[in-house]
Motif scaffolding. Sequence first.
Motif, PDB file in Angstrom:
ATOM      1  N   LEU A   1       0.747  -1.308  -0.063  1.00 32.84           N
ATOM      2  CA  LEU A   1       0.104  -0.164  -0.089  1.00 32.84           C
ATOM      3  C   LEU A   1       0.796   1.375  -0.204  1.00 32.84           C
ATOM      4  O   LEU A   1       0.712   2.334  -0.669  1.00 32.84           O
ATOM      5  CB  LEU A   1      -0.797  -0.037   1.312  1.00 32.84           C
ATOM      6  CG  LEU A   1      -1.993  -0.821   1.281  1.00 32.84           C
ATOM      7  CD1 LEU A   1      -2.866  -0.931   2.484  1.00 32.84           C
ATOM      8  CD2 LEU A   1      -2.895  -0.711  -0.001  1.00 32.84           C
ATOM      9  N   ALA A   2       2.030   1.270   0.625  1.00 34.99           N
ATOM     10  CA  ALA A   2       2.760   2.358   0.730  1.00 34.99           C
ATOM     11  C   ALA A   2       3.597   2.642  -0.532  1.00 34.99           C
ATOM     12  O   ALA A   2       3.828   3.674  -0.684  1.00 34.99           O
ATOM     13  CB  ALA A   2       3.975   2.174   1.789  1.00 34.99           C
ATOM     14  N   ILE A   3       3.638   1.571  -1.494  1.00 36.61           N
ATOM     15  CA  ILE A   3       4.069   1.901  -2.732  1.00 36.61           C
ATOM     16  C   ILE A   3       2.923   2.174  -3.710  1.00 36.61           C
ATOM     17  O   ILE A   3       3.209   3.115  -4.564  1.00 36.61           O
ATOM     18  CB  ILE A   3       4.651   0.363  -3.416  1.00 36.61           C
ATOM     19  CG1 ILE A   3       6.276   0.105  -2.524  1.00 36.61           C
ATOM     20  CG2 ILE A   3       4.960   0.752  -4.947  1.00 36.61           C
ATOM     21  CD1 ILE A   3       6.485  -1.220  -2.871  1.00 36.61           C
ATOM     22  N   LEU A   4       1.696   1.794  -3.643  1.00 37.12           N
ATOM     23  CA  LEU A   4       0.790   1.806  -4.549  1.00 37.12           C
ATOM     24  C   LEU A   4       0.156   3.247  -4.306  1.00 37.12           C
ATOM     25  O   LEU A   4      -0.123   3.886  -5.229  1.00 37.12           O
ATOM     26  CB  LEU A   4      -0.378   0.878  -4.406  1.00 37.12           C
ATOM     27  CG  LEU A   4      -1.702   0.617  -5.058  1.00 37.12           C
ATOM     28  CD1 LEU A   4      -1.277   0.571  -6.570  1.00 37.12           C
ATOM     29  CD2 LEU A   4      -2.621  -0.269  -4.603  1.00 37.12           C
TER      30      LEU A   4
ATOM     31  N   PHE B   1      -5.830   8.301   5.283  1.00 37.92           N
ATOM     32  CA  PHE B   1      -4.683   8.783   5.962  1.00 37.92           C
ATOM     33  C   PHE B   1      -3.539   8.634   4.979  1.00 37.92           C
ATOM     34  O   PHE B   1      -2.764   9.684   4.555  1.00 37.92           O
ATOM     35  CB  PHE B   1      -4.291   8.140   7.272  1.00 37.92           C
ATOM     36  CG  PHE B   1      -3.093   8.688   7.894  1.00 37.92           C
ATOM     37  CD1 PHE B   1      -2.941   9.620   8.717  1.00 37.92           C
ATOM     38  CD2 PHE B   1      -1.523   8.050   7.566  1.00 37.92           C
ATOM     39  CE1 PHE B   1      -1.574  10.004   9.448  1.00 37.92           C
ATOM     40  CE2 PHE B   1      -0.720   8.344   8.182  1.00 37.92           C
ATOM     41  CZ  PHE B   1      -0.366   9.342   8.806  1.00 37.92           C
ATOM     42  N   MET B   2      -3.403   7.862   4.220  1.00 39.33           N
ATOM     43  CA  MET B   2      -2.235   7.263   3.373  1.00 39.33           C
ATOM     44  C   MET B   2      -2.466   8.196   2.275  1.00 39.33           C
ATOM     45  O   MET B   2      -1.381   8.647   1.641  1.00 39.33           O
ATOM     46  CB  MET B   2      -2.147   5.897   3.109  1.00 39.33           C
ATOM     47  CG  MET B   2      -1.768   4.987   4.153  1.00 39.33           C
ATOM     48  SD  MET B   2      -1.797   3.269   3.847  1.00 39.33           S
ATOM     49  CE  MET B   2      -0.143   3.231   2.989  1.00 39.33           C
ATOM     50  N   THR B   3      -3.634   8.327   1.848  1.00 42.17           N
ATOM     51  CA  THR B   3      -3.744   9.080   0.641  1.00 42.17           C
ATOM     52  C   THR B   3      -3.402  10.696   0.825  1.00 42.17           C
ATOM     53  O   THR B   3      -2.897  11.443   0.004  1.00 42.17           O
ATOM     54  CB  THR B   3      -5.327   8.898  -0.002  1.00 42.17           C
ATOM     55  OG1 THR B   3      -5.614   7.440  -0.195  1.00 42.17           O
ATOM     56  CG2 THR B   3      -5.426   9.726  -1.211  1.00 42.17           C
ATOM     57  N   SER B   4      -3.843  10.999   1.782  1.00 41.91           N
ATOM     58  CA  SER B   4      -3.845  12.714   2.235  1.00 41.91           C
ATOM     59  C   SER B   4      -2.318  12.791   2.496  1.00 41.91           C
ATOM     60  O   SER B   4      -1.726  14.155   1.770  1.00 41.91           O
ATOM     61  CB  SER B   4      -4.356  12.899   3.391  1.00 41.91           C
ATOM     62  OG  SER B   4      -3.973  12.026   4.674  1.00 41.91           O
ATOM     63  N   VAL B   5      -1.579  12.086   3.134  1.00 47.26           N
ATOM     64  CA  VAL B   5      -0.043  12.297   3.062  1.00 47.26           C
ATOM     65  C   VAL B   5       0.730  12.125   1.795  1.00 47.26           C
ATOM     66  O   VAL B   5       1.168  13.192   1.396  1.00 47.26           O
ATOM     67  CB  VAL B   5       0.445  11.103   3.974  1.00 47.26           C
ATOM     68  CG1 VAL B   5       1.963  11.195   3.954  1.00 47.26           C
ATOM     69  CG2 VAL B   5      -0.040  11.269   5.398  1.00 47.26           C
TER      70      VAL B   5
ATOM     71  N   GLY C   1       9.022  10.288  -2.422  1.00 43.26           N
ATOM     72  CA  GLY C   1       8.914  11.048  -1.313  1.00 43.26           C
ATOM     73  C   GLY C   1       7.528  10.351  -0.589  1.00 43.26           C
ATOM     74  O   GLY C   1       7.507  10.240   0.829  1.00 43.26           O
ATOM     75  N   GLY C   2       6.355  10.128  -1.165  1.00 43.86           N
ATOM     76  CA  GLY C   2       5.409   9.766  -0.736  1.00 43.86           C
ATOM     77  C   GLY C   2       5.731   8.322  -0.137  1.00 43.86           C
ATOM     78  O   GLY C   2       5.237   7.808   1.189  1.00 43.86           O
TER      79      GLY C   2
END
Length: 247
Positions: free
Chosen positions: A66-69, A156-160, A177-178
Amino acid sequence: MKEVLRWELRSPLTLALVSVGAVLVGTVMKRYYLTWSASSHGGPHGVGILGLVFRTAFTGDVYLLLAILVPFIITLAVRLERDEGVALSVYSLPVSRVRILLAKFLAAFLVLFIFIFAVYLLVFALHFSATPDAVLSALKVHVAQMAFFYLSVLLFMTSVAALIAIASPNTYVSIFGGFIALYLPEFLGTNWYGPVPWRNVLIDYKSATISAWSDPVFSWAFVKMTLLPALAFLVLYILVGNWRDVR
């Protein structure tokens, strides 16, 4: 805003990338269920045990994917068009810039949530299909909480990722960076922020059997770790996007 949202939701590249990502997430979850089944010597299993397995499928490997996608998807919606010069046409539409930014964010978030959560339910139901009654009972107890969990985490992940994308000088910085911002808490194992405390919330599955509202997923502590900062990052994303030049 509706037209922009429809346009973003129909993006073939975004849908293809999310589909591939969802399949990979489902594969990792399937491996988790297979490992668990092998260690527990098969079934049948009770509702309580299945409920725990259903909740704890959010593993470190799932979070890594998810952190990659997520940065890839939000970069396609927010950053790539600026590098290619398409943003000049998009932001010249008779729609406010705030609505365009919000539509792009919502499209990325909705696609991610629908695909990931659907695969999550499908893989669980198929793997334990030998005990359909227990599966249905476990889903009845836990599906609302887990829907809220994935909604909060993905928001949360999408907003960051969106804030980093809109502030980045190019597509490559946005994606890298994301990923760094999202995966660093997992890499460091921080207990006050990120996936480690999120997974700790999922372990207490017995509270959900008493009452859905007694589940830690609905607690103020979890909301402070996910929804509140997500809304703050979303506001910053809109402010930065409204202030920055579209090129």
